[in-house]
Write an enzyme that holds these catalytic residues in place. Structure first.
Site, short mmCIF file in Angstrom:
data_model
loop_
_atom_site.label_atom_id
_atom_site.label_comp_id
_atom_site.label_asym_id
_atom_site.label_seq_id
_atom_site.Cartn_x
_atom_site.Cartn_y
_atom_site.Cartn_z
N CYS A 2 0.84 -1.19 0.00
CA CYS A 2 0.00 0.00 0.00
C CYS A 2 0.88 1.24 0.00
CB CYS A 2 -0.93 -0.01 1.21
SG CYS A 2 -0.08 -0.16 2.79
N ARG A 55 -4.49 0.54 0.80
CA ARG A 55 -4.08 -0.86 0.78
C ARG A 55 -4.36 -1.54 -0.56
NH1 ARG A 55 -6.71 -6.05 3.81
NH2 ARG A 55 -4.90 -7.44 3.70
N LEU A 56 -3.33 -2.24 -1.04
CA LEU A 56 -3.46 -3.20 -2.13
C LEU A 56 -3.40 -4.57 -1.47
CD1 LEU A 56 -3.52 -3.76 -5.23
CD2 LEU A 56 -1.02 -3.83 -5.14
N ILE A 58 -2.78 -8.15 -0.60
CA ILE A 58 -1.94 -9.23 -1.11
C ILE A 58 -1.93 -10.41 -0.13
CG2 ILE A 58 0.39 -9.88 -1.81
CD1 ILE A 58 -0.89 -7.90 -3.72
N ASN A 80 3.39 -0.18 4.84
CA ASN A 80 3.43 -0.32 3.38
C ASN A 80 4.51 -1.32 3.03
OD1 ASN A 80 3.77 0.03 0.56
ND2 ASN A 80 5.11 1.79 0.87
N GLU A 82 5.94 -5.58 2.28
CA GLU A 82 5.81 -7.00 2.59
C GLU A 82 6.97 -7.42 3.50
OE1 GLU A 82 3.25 -8.63 1.72
OE2 GLU A 82 2.45 -7.56 -0.02
N ASP A 105 1.19 -9.68 8.05
CA ASP A 105 2.56 -9.35 8.42
C ASP A 105 2.62 -8.04 9.19
OD1 ASP A 105 1.83 -7.96 6.14
OD2 ASP A 105 3.70 -8.34 5.04
N GLY A 369 13.87 -9.38 -11.71
CA GLY A 369 15.30 -9.65 -11.57
C GLY A 369 16.08 -8.45 -11.05
#
Length: 632
Positions: A2, A55-56, A58, A80, A82, A105, A369
């Site tokens: 987020c 918030r997105l 996930i 915000n 992960e 989390d 990557g």
């Protein structure tokens, strides 16, 4: 994933007004989190604390709503990013008797802080920006991740301390738009981006990676300290085969940890070494076919989709290929550049946005990557140290001056692809007999003293890189470890990660970079430089670690990257726009540029002399100035 916002006022304010302010800040970043939002407001005698987030969703789609509170409501967090090791951290806390109300989390960070204070922050493996208000301690803590994958801006102005994931939210809350910061201006024109802690605005700063701010609500003073202390890098005695095996294991572990998601996940697959290895690892961890995504170009000299197709076939992925034309890229230039909120001239942001935007139609999370070049030594510029040392040891400085002069008389190609001629020019111009060559090599816009001709003397910063020389303790870098260390603090944080974060978040998609794992970074730093770059072979140990998984010599094939013909566009579709940027009245009103020199630079490019990188950098600044700065 987020975006977060927050501010502290030095006075008690009306709750309704506080909620209005934080809602305005949240509304500026809806693209970062279109699924949900949340706010927290608190006032007491002498201060008000306000925090918000978009918030997105996930992880923990149903119960992960923020803000999240401690059981006694005395501590609150907005987050915000992960945390990739949150399951392991949660398990350890549960063994200690800690109970949880969600599966998120975010709550793990909160519980970890409750038990360990700010020492908890160095246990986090992830990408993040978060703020915690601790009512009992009378403090607010604001933190940013190890590499700076997630952004965090802050300022103390107008009786407020303000922080946010994007600059636009900070500026929105200020009474007046700040002036242009001279240090930020010089860094941009030299580098084509502005690394932390600077921004283009006077008085607004980026929190540096691996740092957290402590704000004391009684004194209204703040300090910033490192989360994980920098240690002297000591090389270890390890055989190449053992190191190769360790690298293979660490990369696979990192891909696994970064694939935890409650929504569909895929990979950006360019066909280069890094994205190919990440895609291979993810495919092997999944029984079902994974989704891979690549972008190609109508202009064949820039198209490398054949490499991505080969990898997709090898790993058996469900491959999605998007072919992009010049008109589609040009049509999105304003939208993409404006979303950076400050000048940003990495032209690869254009195709990066389009591939993210098209990928978002299929998945919410994509592994990339990114970071492989910094972690494993993959850039051509890392050759330059050896080249400079050998060249200056053989060619006298006076003779070098003649070589440069003769090279300058040769006709240059009328295109902007970074071919052999560009690389020769770059090397010759970067040769430095005083060991400052690497600072010139990373100056992609206006290297050496060339900027002096275009900025007014009062706008010139004599030592734009002094901060980075101080924090890295590297004044004249001489080896691969030192080059990579500088890049971690500058180009990785200020360019690569900014590009990926803003373009992916603009499309409401989360990008994760398995190579950006502090355990992996710390390990490669202990290896001999020759393991990372053997002669002219870049990323030697990474390619050796996965060599048997690909067809013969595949990982040794050259990869050009996201080249975009912006120099051509500036003479065609963007020409009228560029010409407006050198309007005489505009240039005079700015009090920034030497008008005649800038106009000559641009007109020479329009008339066929290739000044792509200087002119594109100037163009991006002017677009920010006209579309963002003037309108604020």
């Amino acid at each position: 994933m987020c975006g977060i916002n927050g501010f502290i006022s030095i006075k008690e304010e009306n709750q309704e007004q506080l909620h209005k302010y934080i809602t305005q800040m949240n509304d500026m970043i809806i693209h970062r989190g279109p699924d949900d939002d949340g706010t927290f407001t608190y006032s007491d005698e002498g201060f008000s604390v306000v925090m918000g987030m978009r918030r997105l969703s996930i992880i923990d789609l149903n119960s992960g709503k923020q803000p999240i509170y401690s059981d006694d409501k005395e501590i609150v967090i907005v987050f915000n990013g992960e945390i990739y090791n949150y399951r392991e951290l949660r398990s350890e806390l549960e063994k200690q008797g800690v109970t949880f109300n969600t599966k998120s989390d975010t709550e793990v960070i909160l519980r970890l802080y409750e038990n360990h204070g700010t020492k908890a922050f160095n246990q986090l493996d992830g990408m993040y920006g978060f703020s915690i208000y601790d009512k009992k301690k009378g403090k607010v803590f604001i933190a940013r991740d190890f590499f700076g994958e997630k952004p965090l801006y802050y300022t103390q102005k107008d009786g407020k301390f303000i922080w946010a994931s994007e600059l636009k939210s900070v500026v929105k809350l200020l009474n007046t738009t700040p002036g242009i910061d001279k240090q930020g201006l010089n860094l941009f024109f030299k580098l084509t981006y502005i690394p932390a802690p600077f921004t283009i605005y006077d008085g607004i700063r980026k929190l540096e990676p691996n740092s957290f701010i402590t704000y004391d609500l009684s004194s209204h003073r703040f300090t910033s300290v490192a989360i994980e202390k920098s240690n002297i890098i000591e090389k270890i005695d390890v055989s190449f085969d053992e190191a190769k095996s360790n690298v293979n294991q660490l990369v696979q572990e990192s891909v696994s940890s970064r694939s935890v998601s409650d929504v569909p996940i895929g990979t950006f697959l360019s066909g280069g070494v890094d994205s190919s290895i990440v895609s291979l690892c993810l495919a092997r961890m999944n029984d079902a076919k994974i989704n891979t995504f690549s972008v190609g170009f109508e202009k064949k000299s820039y198209d490398e989709t054949d490499k991505a197709q080969a990898v997709a076939k090898l790993i058996g992925s469900k491959h999605h290929e998007f072919i992009i034309g010049e008109k589609e890229l040009e049509a999105n230039v304003d939208k993409i550049l404006s979303n950076f909120d400050e000048p940003f001239a990495d032209s690869s942001s254009l195709p990066t946005y389009l591939v993210a935007n098209k990928t978002a139609e299929h998945v919410k999370v994509a592994l990339t990557g990114d970071g492989g070049d910094e972690v494993f030594g993959g850039y051509n510029k890392y050759y330059m140290g050896n080249i400079n040392k050998r060249y200056t040891g053989v060619v006298p400085e006076m003779v070098h001056g003649l070589v440069k002069k003769m090279n300058g008389l040769l006709a240059k190609p009328k295109h902007d692809k970074r071919g052999k001629r560009y690389k020769v020019d770059k090397i010759l111009n970067a040769i430095d007999y005083s060991d400052n060559y690497y600072w010139d090599i990373i100056s992609l816009g206006y290297p050496s003293d060339s900027l002096n001709a275009y900025l007014k003397s009062e706008m010139i910063e004599a030592n734009p890189f002094s901060h980075y020389k101080n924090i890295t303790k590297i004044n004249s870098p001489k080896n691969l470890t030192e080059y990579r260390t500088i890049d971690k603090h500058m180009s990785l944080e200020g360019d690569m990660l900014v590009k990926v974060d803003r373009t992916s978040m603009l499309s409401s998609i989360e990008c994760r970079a398995p190579f950006l794992n502090k355990k992996l970074w710390n390990y490669t730093n202990t290896l001999p430089d020759g393991y990372l770059m053997k002669g002219w072979d870049k990323k030697y140990i990474l390619k050796a670690a996965f060599k048997d998984d690909f067809s013969k010599d595949f990982l040794d094939k050259p990869k050009s990257g996201f080249g975009v013909p912006v120099g051509d566009w500036l003479r065609s579709g963007l020409r009228q726009d560029l010409e407006q940027c050198i309007d005489n009245d505009l240039l005079k009103s700015q009090h920034i540029f030497n008008e005649d020199a800038v106009k000559k630079l641009v007109n020479d490019h329009l008339n066929g002399k290739d000044n792509t990188f200087k002119v594109w950098t100037f163009y991006c600044f002017q677009k920010w100035y006209l579309n963002t700065y003037v309108k604020n």
